[in-house]
Scaffold this motif. Structure first.
Motif, mmCIF file in Angstrom:
data_model
loop_
_atom_site.group_PDB
_atom_site.id
_atom_site.type_symbol
_atom_site.label_atom_id
_atom_site.label_comp_id
_atom_site.label_asym_id
_atom_site.label_seq_id
_atom_site.Cartn_x
_atom_site.Cartn_y
_atom_site.Cartn_z
ATOM 1 N N ASN A 1 33.023 51.622 34.480
ATOM 2 C CA ASN A 1 31.980 50.605 34.538
ATOM 3 C C ASN A 1 31.771 49.934 33.190
ATOM 4 N N LEU A 2 31.947 50.695 32.095
ATOM 5 C CA LEU A 2 31.887 50.084 30.767
ATOM 6 C C LEU A 2 33.038 49.100 30.614
ATOM 7 N N SER A 3 34.183 49.475 31.163
ATOM 8 C CA SER A 3 35.329 48.570 31.151
ATOM 9 C C SER A 3 35.033 47.319 31.970
ATOM 10 N N ASN A 4 34.328 47.510 33.088
ATOM 11 C CA ASN A 4 33.962 46.359 33.921
ATOM 12 C C ASN A 4 33.002 45.428 33.186
ATOM 13 N N PHE A 5 32.071 46.028 32.432
ATOM 14 C CA PHE A 5 31.118 45.224 31.654
ATOM 15 C C PHE A 5 31.854 44.402 30.598
ATOM 16 N N ALA A 6 32.777 45.059 29.883
ATOM 17 C CA ALA A 6 33.558 44.349 28.868
ATOM 18 C C ALA A 6 34.401 43.252 29.508
ATOM 19 N N SER A 7 34.954 43.556 30.682
ATOM 20 C CA SER A 7 35.773 42.565 31.383
ATOM 21 C C SER A 7 34.923 41.387 31.836
ATOM 22 N N GLY A 8 33.666 41.663 32.219
ATOM 23 C CA GLY A 8 32.760 40.584 32.600
ATOM 24 C C GLY A 8 32.536 39.623 31.444
ATOM 25 N N ILE A 9 32.379 40.173 30.233
ATOM 26 C CA ILE A 9 32.208 39.334 29.045
ATOM 27 C C ILE A 9 33.469 38.506 28.801
ATOM 28 N N ILE A 10 34.644 39.127 28.981
ATOM 29 C CA ILE A 10 35.909 38.405 28.798
ATOM 30 C C ILE A 10 36.010 37.237 29.777
ATOM 31 N N SER B 1 28.796 39.262 37.986
ATOM 32 C CA SER B 1 27.752 40.117 37.428
ATOM 33 C C SER B 1 28.336 40.960 36.299
ATOM 34 N N ILE B 2 27.508 41.860 35.749
ATOM 35 C CA ILE B 2 27.961 42.667 34.613
ATOM 36 C C ILE B 2 28.971 43.734 35.039
ATOM 37 N N ILE B 3 29.075 44.015 36.329
ATOM 38 C CA ILE B 3 29.984 45.054 36.810
ATOM 39 C C ILE B 3 31.090 44.493 37.696
ATOM 40 N N ASN B 4 30.754 43.567 38.589
ATOM 41 C CA ASN B 4 31.759 43.078 39.527
ATOM 42 C C ASN B 4 31.617 41.582 39.780
ATOM 43 N N THR B 5 32.605 41.059 40.496
ATOM 44 C CA THR B 5 32.611 39.648 40.895
ATOM 45 C C THR B 5 32.589 39.590 42.413
ATOM 46 N N PHE C 1 33.353 42.486 46.915
ATOM 47 C CA PHE C 1 33.001 42.761 45.524
ATOM 48 C C PHE C 1 34.208 43.389 44.825
ATOM 49 N N ILE C 2 34.649 42.761 43.751
ATOM 50 C CA ILE C 2 35.836 43.223 43.025
ATOM 51 C C ILE C 2 35.421 43.627 41.616
ATOM 52 N N PRO C 3 35.766 44.849 41.166
ATOM 53 C CA PRO C 3 35.449 45.247 39.788
ATOM 54 C C PRO C 3 36.037 44.258 38.790
ATOM 55 N N THR D 1 40.816 41.250 35.078
ATOM 56 C CA THR D 1 41.305 40.953 33.730
ATOM 57 C C THR D 1 42.584 41.708 33.387
ATOM 58 N N THR D 2 42.875 42.766 34.143
ATOM 59 C CA THR D 2 44.092 43.542 33.869
ATOM 60 C C THR D 2 45.239 43.174 34.807
ATOM 61 N N ASN D 3 44.950 42.372 35.849
ATOM 62 C CA ASN D 3 45.982 41.902 36.768
ATOM 63 C C ASN D 3 45.921 40.380 36.850
ATOM 64 N N TYR D 4 46.982 39.790 37.366
ATOM 65 C CA TYR D 4 46.984 38.330 37.445
ATOM 66 C C TYR D 4 46.027 37.854 38.536
ATOM 67 N N VAL D 5 45.480 36.664 38.315
ATOM 68 C CA VAL D 5 44.592 36.018 39.283
ATOM 69 C C VAL D 5 45.077 34.588 39.481
ATOM 70 N N VAL D 6 45.231 34.179 40.724
ATOM 71 C CA VAL D 6 45.613 32.802 41.034
ATOM 72 C C VAL D 6 44.335 32.003 41.243
ATOM 73 N N ASN D 7 44.154 30.960 40.425
ATOM 74 C CA ASN D 7 42.970 30.095 40.542
ATOM 75 C C ASN D 7 43.408 28.774 41.173
ATOM 76 N N TYR D 8 43.052 28.599 42.445
ATOM 77 C CA TYR D 8 43.456 27.391 43.165
ATOM 78 C C TYR D 8 42.599 26.183 42.798
ATOM 79 N N SER D 9 41.492 26.409 42.120
ATOM 80 C CA SER D 9 40.559 25.318 41.812
ATOM 81 C C SER D 9 40.664 24.824 40.368
#
Length: 279
Positions: A115-124, A151-155, A166-168, A173-181
């Motif tokens: 969850n701390l990793s999720n918080f840091a990832s949220g900031i990223i 949010s601070i933990i998930n998207t 809900f995705i952590p 941030t550690t896997n690729y994400v395709v942004n269609y927009s």
């Protein structure tokens, strides 16, 4: 007789203990009530402040994603202050509470490293903006949907069939994400499979005409219609052009319908389903 006296002494001692306990509870009741009321009122105020802050940030044209994230962080900070004051009302020194909170935080931190990793990832995500609220994204696990909150933990995503997922944040941030927009203009590609008996030249002419005359095709955009695969079971024609992002699906559905109508009227045979599956 001695036994009765000893029993009486024990009962008297226990009664004294209960009297002391009840007396202390009686003295503490007002503080307990005040502390509980303070926490409840503070919690309600914190929720109102969170809403007001988010509204003010939106009025100031601050990024919706950043506004939602910061308002949540501020909400939890206010809750910590309210909890500290409530415990002080109960007679627990704030220094003791902070020390206990620190120890508890370390223990929880070790137990909830993800969850701390999720918080840091949220900031990223907030800082580097690989996506924002309102974007349509797809994850490595082929989960896709429109981003509603970060949010601070998930998207949170809303899928096409209106499911909430809900995705952590760390997964994003550690896997690729395709942004269609992300891009204003997208290439739209159609792979149309026809049989070898069909007139492929006429099929190419029809596809090119449909794309060139579509109201969704960007003016001046290249239209490509060519054979890109000769399977032993079918001929695949690739048709490609450019469209505005917000018109992508409107064009896709309208073009698919028109292809079916035109091919049927001109007796251009699509590849049979079983032959396509064999390929």
């Amino acid at each position: 007789m001695d036994t009765l006296e000893k029993t009486k002494d024990v009962i008297d001692e226990n009664l004294d203990i209960f009297e002391i306990i009840f007396s202390n509870i009686k003295k503490a009741v007002p503080n307990i009530i005040i502390a509980v009321l303070f926490f409840i009122i503070g919690y309600v105020i914190a929720k109102i402040l969170r809403k007001k802050i988010r509204t003010m940030m939106n009025i100031a044209n601050m990024d919706v994603t950043l506004a939602g994230f910061l308002s949540q962080v501020l909400f939890f900070c206010v809750l910590i202050v309210i909890s500290t004051v409530s415990l002080s009302i109960l007679g627990i020194p704030s220094s003791s509470f902070i020390a206990a909170l620190g120890g508890f935080g370390i223990a929880v931190g070790l137990a909830l490293q993800s969850n701390l990793s999720n918080f840091a990832s949220g900031i990223i995500i907030i800082v580097f903006k690989p996506f924002k609220v309102g974007d349509y994204i797809e994850t490595k696990d082929q989960i896709s949907g429109t981003v509603r909150t970060i949010s601070i933990i998930n998207t949170a995503l809303d899928t096409a069939d209106n499911k909430k997922i809900f995705i952590p944040n760390s997964n994003l941030t550690t896997n690729y994400v395709v942004n269609y927009s992300k891009n204003d203009i997208r290439n739209i590609i159609f792979n149309i499979k026809i049989s070898y008996d069909a007139d492929h030249n006429r099929a190419i002419e029809i596809l090119k005409s449909i794309l060139e005359n579509s109201k969704y095709t960007i003016q001046g955009a290249d239209v490509i219609c060519e054979i890109n695969e000769l399977s032993i079971y079918y001929v695949n024609i690739l048709a490609k052009t450019s469209v505005k992002n917000n018109s992508y699906w409107d064009m896709y559905y309208s073009v698919m319908k028109e292809i079916k109508d035109k091919f049927t009227s001109e007796k251009i045979e699509f590849a049979h389903l079983d032959t396509v599956h064999k390929a």
